[in-house]
Design an enzyme around this catalytic site. Structure first.
Site, PDB file in Angstrom:
ATOM      1  N   CYS A   8       0.858  -1.185   0.000  1.00 38.56           N
ATOM      2  CA  CYS A   8       0.000   0.000   0.000  1.00 38.56           C
ATOM      3  C   CYS A   8       0.895   1.236   0.000  1.00 38.56           C
ATOM      4  O   CYS A   8       2.116   1.122  -0.126  1.00 38.56           O
ATOM      5  CB  CYS A   8      -0.973   0.002   1.170  1.00 38.56           C
ATOM      6  SG  CYS A   8      -0.247   0.256   2.804  1.00 38.56           S
ATOM      7  N   ARG A  14      -3.252  -0.635   5.541  1.00 42.66           N
ATOM      8  CA  ARG A  14      -3.836  -1.722   4.745  1.00 42.66           C
ATOM      9  C   ARG A  14      -2.887  -2.882   4.486  1.00 42.66           C
ATOM     10  O   ARG A  14      -3.266  -4.042   4.675  1.00 42.66           O
ATOM     11  CB  ARG A  14      -4.364  -1.173   3.414  1.00 42.66           C
ATOM     12  CG  ARG A  14      -5.523  -0.223   3.598  1.00 42.66           C
ATOM     13  CD  ARG A  14      -5.960   0.405   2.310  1.00 42.66           C
ATOM     14  NE  ARG A  14      -4.915   1.284   1.800  1.00 42.66           N
ATOM     15  CZ  ARG A  14      -4.934   1.834   0.597  1.00 42.66           C
ATOM     16  NH1 ARG A  14      -5.936   1.600  -0.232  1.00 42.66           N
ATOM     17  NH2 ARG A  14      -3.953   2.626   0.206  1.00 42.66           N
ATOM     18  N   ASP A 150      -9.493   2.765   2.127  1.00 43.90           N
ATOM     19  CA  ASP A 150      -8.313   3.331   2.777  1.00 43.90           C
ATOM     20  C   ASP A 150      -8.725   4.027   4.080  1.00 43.90           C
ATOM     21  O   ASP A 150      -9.278   5.129   4.051  1.00 43.90           O
ATOM     22  CB  ASP A 150      -7.619   4.324   1.855  1.00 43.90           C
ATOM     23  CG  ASP A 150      -6.264   4.763   2.387  1.00 43.90           C
ATOM     24  OD1 ASP A 150      -5.992   4.548   3.590  1.00 43.90           O
ATOM     25  OD2 ASP A 150      -5.489   5.326   1.602  1.00 43.90           O
TER      26      ASP A 150
END
Length: 179
Positions: A8, A14, A150
């Site tokens: 990420c 994440r 996100d």
């Protein structure tokens, strides 16, 4: 050895969530297989699972506290994680490079060589198009392709948890179907 790298932007939300969720799922699979007598033929030792960033912004930082709390609430330990940036060696080494969103794919061009990036983005010569691409988006392993939510921007770590779990399940199912 099956080598998976989750990627990420900063490697604090994440991608480490995906790393530790997948490690947990692989360990569970091994335990359940032994307990039920239905061995899948793979153990946790058959996997190398890690995560990295496309940027340098968070290098050395641990998992973001809300993500760490969510993982801990699910019985998943993520201590010892330090954000790091993906590089060409990672690209060459890992079998699966799983990106959390399309922006990560765009940013990947700064971390790997031009030929690798061209191949992964479909700009490679037609003769290369039949080769298995090692880079994919996490949600491509699910029935609902797109970006992993996100939480850095939304604050919704539960949505990210759902996306990461679903993506890890789909990837793991794919890996097991190949064994």
């Amino acid at each position: 050895m099956i080598k998976i790298l989750f990627v990420c932007h900063g490697n604090i939300c994440r991608s480490p969530m995906a790393e530790f969720v997948m490690k947990h799922k692989v360990a569970e699979l091994t335990r359940e297989g032994v307990a039920s007598g239905r061995d899948c033929g793979l153990t946790a030792a058959d996997f190398e699972i890690a995560s990295a960033a496309t940027s340098t912004e968070e290098i050395g930082n641990p998992v973001y506290p809300p993500a760490r709390r969510l993982l801990n609430s699910k019985g998943i330990d993520c201590s010892g994680h330090a954000a790091r940036q993906m590089n060409q060696r990672d690209y060459d080494y890992y079998d699966y490079i799983i990106l959390m969103d399309r922006n990560n794919l765009r940013n990947l061009r700064w971390n790997i060589n031009r030929e690798s990036y061209a191949f992964e983005t479909g700009d490679a010569p037609a003769s290369d198009s039949q080769k298995r691409k090692k880079v994919s988006l996490m949600m491509d392993w699910t029935s609902r392709p797109g970006d992993v939510a996100d939480p850095w921007y939304t604050g919704n770590f539960d949505a990210t948890w759902r996306d990461v779990n679903e993506g890890c399940d789909g990837l793991l199912e794919h890996i097991l179907s190949r064994k």
